[in-house]
Design an enzyme around this catalytic site. Sequence first.
Site, short mmCIF file in Angstrom:
data_model
loop_
_atom_site.label_atom_id
_atom_site.label_comp_id
_atom_site.label_asym_id
_atom_site.label_seq_id
_atom_site.Cartn_x
_atom_site.Cartn_y
_atom_site.Cartn_z
N CYS A 138 -8.15 -0.95 3.88
CA CYS A 138 -8.75 -1.97 4.76
C CYS A 138 -9.49 -1.24 5.88
O CYS A 138 -8.97 -0.29 6.46
CB CYS A 138 -7.63 -2.84 5.32
N HIS A 193 0.88 -1.17 0.00
CA HIS A 193 0.00 0.00 0.00
C HIS A 193 0.92 1.22 0.00
O HIS A 193 2.06 1.15 0.49
CB HIS A 193 -0.90 -0.02 1.24
#
Length: 259
Positions: free
Chosen positions: A182, A151
């Site tokens: 998330c 990420h």
Amino acid sequence: MSDGTDVMKTIKRSPGVNYPVLIPNLKGYETAMKCNIEEVAIFPAGSEGFSQKNLNCSVEEGLKRFKEVAVQAIKDGLRVRGYISCVVGCPYDGPIHPKGIAKITEELFAMGCYEVSLGDTIGVGTAGSVQRLMREVLKVAKPENLALHFHDTYGQGLSNLLAGLEFGIKTVDSSISGLGGCPYARGATGNLATEDLVYFLYGLGVNTDIDLVKLIEAGRYISNFLGKMTESRVNRALSDRFKNHSDIVKIAACTSQLN
Ligand SMILES: CC(C)(COP(=O)([O-])OP(=O)([O-])OC[C@H]1O[C@@H](n2cnc3c(N)ncnc32)[C@H](O)[C@@H]1OP(=O)([O-])[O-])[C@@H](O)C(=O)NCCC(=O)NCCSC(=O)C[C@@](C)(O)CC(=O)[O-]
């Protein structure tokens, strides 16, 4: 997790494309099996804190549940891909030791995973922490069975990727326009943007057979549809400065001629 069935029933699946489905337990597996899935994704956390938040159980309990899913899926002839969340840092437990990740990697392969994707879920990793992680994990796994899942929250995604590629890893997870993130990784942005990944690989002379122009247009489409600014620097740069297709083609051609 509850609306995964709707997604699988609605999407138009293309031949030759893998659609791994995140399955946290046997209940999820039974539901998913009604959607004609071919590949199961199991996703233990590398830290207790994230495991509690993301799976509502300990790492050990999570591995037990994932093993039940993997055994059943392989019995049913499905492929199983493993992901590990928070491989370098956790929003709740802080820095994660690579030895613990190597142990979970080993357990995932023992369950029958064909590949394990190493997820820096909150994007805190740096090239140094990826190097330390790779040295440990490659004691228990081969590079061809590992994937990198970065990420870009701290803007380290591409340098972390290069650090991983230098260890011979050839599979990278990314998302168009950097979508994703998330619910339990506060503030974490989505995955490394596919447009940035492809542009970066072009520059290294790696032919991905992916049409950068079409990728940018797809990124533009989904960002506009979601009303969300793209996380892709390449898309932002090209979209802002090059309104029409032919300019983007020139840029894309230029990068691909760099090889
Ligand atoms: C795993 C649970 C469900 C446990 O949640 P729980 O509360 O421990 O589950 P439970 O067994 O106590 O059941 C609670 C309710 O959930 C239902 N339930 C139970 N299991 C399922 C299921 N599989 N699918 C749908 N529903 C389920 C179950 O039926 C029950 O419904 P109720 O009876 O109250 O109506 C919960 O913790 C959960 O949903 N976790 C997933 C959260 C999530 O989506 N996280 C993001 C995934 S992406 C990721 O993890 C990162 C990754 C992989 O991309 C890589 C990276 O970047 O790190």
